[in-house]
Design a protein around this motif. Sequence first.
Motif, PDB file in Angstrom:
ATOM      1  N   SER A 103      47.876  12.981  60.474  1.00  0.00           N
ATOM      2  CA  SER A 103      48.556  13.817  61.783  1.00  0.00           C
ATOM      3  C   SER A 103      48.236  12.669  63.061  1.00  0.00           C
ATOM      4  O   SER A 103      46.800  12.764  62.843  1.00  0.00           O
ATOM      5  CB  SER A 103      47.850  15.456  62.178  1.00  0.00           C
ATOM      6  OG  SER A 103      48.912  15.304  63.460  1.00  0.00           O
ATOM      7  N   GLN A 104      48.688  12.576  63.787  1.00  0.00           N
ATOM      8  CA  GLN A 104      48.762  11.353  64.921  1.00  0.00           C
ATOM      9  C   GLN A 104      47.597  11.805  65.544  1.00  0.00           C
ATOM     10  O   GLN A 104      46.903  10.685  66.321  1.00  0.00           O
ATOM     11  CB  GLN A 104      50.124  10.646  65.567  1.00  0.00           C
ATOM     12  CG  GLN A 104      50.848   9.882  64.354  1.00  0.00           C
ATOM     13  CD  GLN A 104      51.888   9.328  65.535  1.00  0.00           C
ATOM     14  OE1 GLN A 104      52.056   9.103  66.610  1.00  0.00           O
ATOM     15  NE2 GLN A 104      53.266   9.824  64.900  1.00  0.00           N
ATOM     16  N   HIS A 105      47.714  13.361  65.956  1.00  0.00           N
ATOM     17  CA  HIS A 105      46.772  13.347  67.714  1.00  0.00           C
ATOM     18  C   HIS A 105      46.301  14.981  66.862  1.00  0.00           C
ATOM     19  O   HIS A 105      44.911  14.629  67.735  1.00  0.00           O
ATOM     20  CB  HIS A 105      47.489  13.901  68.209  1.00  0.00           C
ATOM     21  CG  HIS A 105      48.899  12.881  68.901  1.00  0.00           C
ATOM     22  ND1 HIS A 105      48.132  11.627  69.153  1.00  0.00           N
ATOM     23  CD2 HIS A 105      49.644  12.631  68.841  1.00  0.00           C
ATOM     24  CE1 HIS A 105      49.735  10.537  69.549  1.00  0.00           C
ATOM     25  NE2 HIS A 105      50.441  11.396  69.147  1.00  0.00           N
ATOM     26  N   GLY A 106      46.476  15.005  65.827  1.00  0.00           N
ATOM     27  CA  GLY A 106      45.655  16.803  65.722  1.00  0.00           C
ATOM     28  C   GLY A 106      45.849  17.600  66.294  1.00  0.00           C
ATOM     29  O   GLY A 106      46.925  17.124  66.591  1.00  0.00           O
ATOM     30  N   ASP A 107      45.530  18.984  66.673  1.00  0.00           N
ATOM     31  CA  ASP A 107      46.363  20.177  67.727  1.00  0.00           C
ATOM     32  C   ASP A 107      45.084  19.729  68.157  1.00  0.00           C
ATOM     33  O   ASP A 107      44.752  20.399  69.765  1.00  0.00           O
ATOM     34  CB  ASP A 107      45.057  20.529  66.487  1.00  0.00           C
ATOM     35  CG  ASP A 107      45.398  22.480  67.267  1.00  0.00           C
ATOM     36  OD1 ASP A 107      46.791  22.323  68.147  1.00  0.00           O
ATOM     37  OD2 ASP A 107      45.905  23.152  66.550  1.00  0.00           O
ATOM     38  N   VAL A 147      38.959  20.449  64.767  1.00  0.00           N
ATOM     39  CA  VAL A 147      39.047  19.729  64.512  1.00  0.00           C
ATOM     40  C   VAL A 147      39.706  19.189  63.467  1.00  0.00           C
ATOM     41  O   VAL A 147      40.492  19.326  63.436  1.00  0.00           O
ATOM     42  CB  VAL A 147      37.478  19.917  63.296  1.00  0.00           C
ATOM     43  CG1 VAL A 147      36.307  20.082  64.531  1.00  0.00           C
ATOM     44  CG2 VAL A 147      37.571  20.835  62.362  1.00  0.00           C
ATOM     45  N   HIS A 148      39.501  17.354  63.238  1.00  0.00           N
ATOM     46  CA  HIS A 148      40.969  16.807  62.342  1.00  0.00           C
ATOM     47  C   HIS A 148      41.574  17.601  60.935  1.00  0.00           C
ATOM     48  O   HIS A 148      41.863  17.859  60.482  1.00  0.00           O
ATOM     49  CB  HIS A 148      40.825  15.924  62.516  1.00  0.00           C
ATOM     50  CG  HIS A 148      41.829  14.192  62.746  1.00  0.00           C
ATOM     51  ND1 HIS A 148      43.275  14.998  63.371  1.00  0.00           N
ATOM     52  CD2 HIS A 148      42.294  14.138  61.838  1.00  0.00           C
ATOM     53  CE1 HIS A 148      44.046  13.746  63.412  1.00  0.00           C
ATOM     54  NE2 HIS A 148      43.226  13.590  61.922  1.00  0.00           N
ATOM     55  N   ASN A 149      39.831  17.666  60.484  1.00  0.00           N
ATOM     56  CA  ASN A 149      39.826  17.982  59.794  1.00  0.00           C
ATOM     57  C   ASN A 149      40.137  19.166  59.409  1.00  0.00           C
ATOM     58  O   ASN A 149      41.052  19.600  57.708  1.00  0.00           O
ATOM     59  CB  ASN A 149      39.324  17.475  58.307  1.00  0.00           C
ATOM     60  CG  ASN A 149      37.988  18.155  58.228  1.00  0.00           C
ATOM     61  OD1 ASN A 149      37.166  18.856  59.512  1.00  0.00           O
ATOM     62  ND2 ASN A 149      37.098  17.846  57.992  1.00  0.00           N
ATOM     63  N   ALA A 150      41.050  20.339  59.774  1.00  0.00           N
ATOM     64  CA  ALA A 150      41.307  22.019  59.769  1.00  0.00           C
ATOM     65  C   ALA A 150      42.149  22.522  59.101  1.00  0.00           C
ATOM     66  O   ALA A 150      41.484  23.538  57.908  1.00  0.00           O
ATOM     67  CB  ALA A 150      40.900  22.747  61.328  1.00  0.00           C
ATOM     68  N   SER A 151      43.321  21.518  58.964  1.00  0.00           N
ATOM     69  CA  SER A 151      44.126  22.510  58.216  1.00  0.00           C
ATOM     70  C   SER A 151      44.069  21.517  57.150  1.00  0.00           C
ATOM     71  O   SER A 151      44.377  22.228  55.833  1.00  0.00           O
ATOM     72  CB  SER A 151      45.637  21.728  58.532  1.00  0.00           C
ATOM     73  OG  SER A 151      46.240  21.573  60.025  1.00  0.00           O
ATOM     74  N   ALA A 152      43.531  20.755  56.424  1.00  0.00           N
ATOM     75  CA  ALA A 152      43.061  20.085  54.979  1.00  0.00           C
ATOM     76  C   ALA A 152      42.433  21.179  54.582  1.00  0.00           C
ATOM     77  O   ALA A 152      41.797  21.638  53.629  1.00  0.00           O
ATOM     78  CB  ALA A 152      42.422  18.859  55.004  1.00  0.00           C
ATOM     79  N   GLY A 153      41.253  22.119  55.520  1.00  0.00           N
ATOM     80  CA  GLY A 153      39.844  22.760  55.481  1.00  0.00           C
ATOM     81  C   GLY A 153      40.670  23.659  55.066  1.00  0.00           C
ATOM     82  O   GLY A 153      40.170  24.595  53.778  1.00  0.00           O
ATOM     83  N   LEU A 154      41.711  24.428  55.236  1.00  0.00           N
ATOM     84  CA  LEU A 154      42.148  25.306  55.114  1.00  0.00           C
ATOM     85  C   LEU A 154      42.596  25.689  53.951  1.00  0.00           C
ATOM     86  O   LEU A 154      42.736  26.630  52.981  1.00  0.00           O
ATOM     87  CB  LEU A 154      42.697  26.422  56.598  1.00  0.00           C
ATOM     88  CG  LEU A 154      42.113  26.498  57.457  1.00  0.00           C
ATOM     89  CD1 LEU A 154      42.799  26.553  59.339  1.00  0.00           C
ATOM     90  CD2 LEU A 154      41.354  28.260  57.862  1.00  0.00           C
ATOM     91  N   PHE A 155      43.918  25.025  54.143  1.00  0.00           N
ATOM     92  CA  PHE A 155      44.637  24.475  52.967  1.00  0.00           C
ATOM     93  C   PHE A 155      43.409  24.663  51.110  1.00  0.00           C
ATOM     94  O   PHE A 155      43.715  25.433  50.426  1.00  0.00           O
ATOM     95  CB  PHE A 155      45.150  23.657  52.639  1.00  0.00           C
ATOM     96  CG  PHE A 155      45.969  23.461  51.377  1.00  0.00           C
ATOM     97  CD1 PHE A 155      46.996  23.851  50.771  1.00  0.00           C
ATOM     98  CD2 PHE A 155      45.331  21.602  49.889  1.00  0.00           C
ATOM     99  CE1 PHE A 155      47.561  23.929  49.958  1.00  0.00           C
ATOM    100  CE2 PHE A 155      46.541  22.373  48.779  1.00  0.00           C
ATOM    101  CZ  PHE A 155      47.148  23.392  48.726  1.00  0.00           C
ATOM    102  N   MET A 165      45.321  31.011  62.907  1.00  0.00           N
ATOM    103  CA  MET A 165      45.399  29.341  63.134  1.00  0.00           C
ATOM    104  C   MET A 165      46.559  28.874  64.387  1.00  0.00           C
ATOM    105  O   MET A 165      47.692  29.511  64.500  1.00  0.00           O
ATOM    106  CB  MET A 165      47.005  29.266  61.699  1.00  0.00           C
ATOM    107  CG  MET A 165      45.663  29.363  60.325  1.00  0.00           C
ATOM    108  SD  MET A 165      46.999  28.755  58.801  1.00  0.00           S
ATOM    109  CE  MET A 165      45.976  28.885  57.474  1.00  0.00           C
ATOM    110  N   SER A 166      46.719  27.679  64.895  1.00  0.00           N
ATOM    111  CA  SER A 166      47.412  27.296  65.684  1.00  0.00           C
ATOM    112  C   SER A 166      49.088  27.423  64.578  1.00  0.00           C
ATOM    113  O   SER A 166      48.962  26.606  63.367  1.00  0.00           O
ATOM    114  CB  SER A 166      47.604  25.876  66.683  1.00  0.00           C
ATOM    115  OG  SER A 166      47.242  24.729  65.044  1.00  0.00           O
ATOM    116  N   SER A 181      41.302  13.959  52.551  1.00  0.00           N
ATOM    117  CA  SER A 181      40.779  12.668  53.402  1.00  0.00           C
ATOM    118  C   SER A 181      42.053  12.977  54.639  1.00  0.00           C
ATOM    119  O   SER A 181      42.727  14.395  54.264  1.00  0.00           O
ATOM    120  CB  SER A 181      41.079  11.173  53.752  1.00  0.00           C
ATOM    121  OG  SER A 181      41.015  10.831  52.602  1.00  0.00           O
ATOM    122  N   ALA A 182      41.415  13.077  56.122  1.00  0.00           N
ATOM    123  CA  ALA A 182      42.032  13.701  57.235  1.00  0.00           C
ATOM    124  C   ALA A 182      42.050  12.005  58.101  1.00  0.00           C
ATOM    125  O   ALA A 182      41.120  10.971  58.525  1.00  0.00           O
ATOM    126  CB  ALA A 182      41.525  14.731  57.952  1.00  0.00           C
TER     127      ALA A 182
END
Length: 172
Positions: free
Chosen positions: A84-88, A114-122, A57-58, A133-134
């Motif tokens: 997140s306004q911008h994602g990673d 990808v923008h939904n990576a944090s949600a998916g990892l959670f 993870m970042s 939703s992301a």
Amino acid sequence: MGEDNVIHELEVERWAFWSPESADPVTWRTHWKGPTPEPLPARIPDEAIPAGPRRRMSSLTRLAVQIASQAAGEYKPDFLIFCSQHGDLTRLREMLNDISSGVELSPTTFSQSVHNASAGLFTIISGSTAPMSALAAGRGTFVAGWLEAEGFLVARPGARVLLVTYDEPLPP
């Protein structure tokens, strides 16, 4: 009042906060009231994240997953909203540098960008099967997330929503 004029209340059961200056909002406000406040260096907490996923993870993703874990606590939310306004952008920038240097992209790096990576990892770490939703809406990102949460709760009274908003300073 007719059914269209029903007032719905929203109750915040749990919340979590983290900033480089403090994990306590009162201390954070006090810090920024000084004459020339400076951001303080701080390690992003990650004790709720198993070592295996944590290594890939970042820092932004670790922050989002850690805060989501703290805010959810023992509850199993019925809907997840990660904003997140911008994602990673740090990871995206690394990938763009690799492309411009002729370096082959890492599948792991791409999947984490990808923008939904944090949600998916959670969901993987917490075992959640809730829909998610992301969202990204520029300066209105938090408001968009809040409206998404309210819309879900109006349609499903008694449900629980986990709303996570996270960002980091933009890279130069």
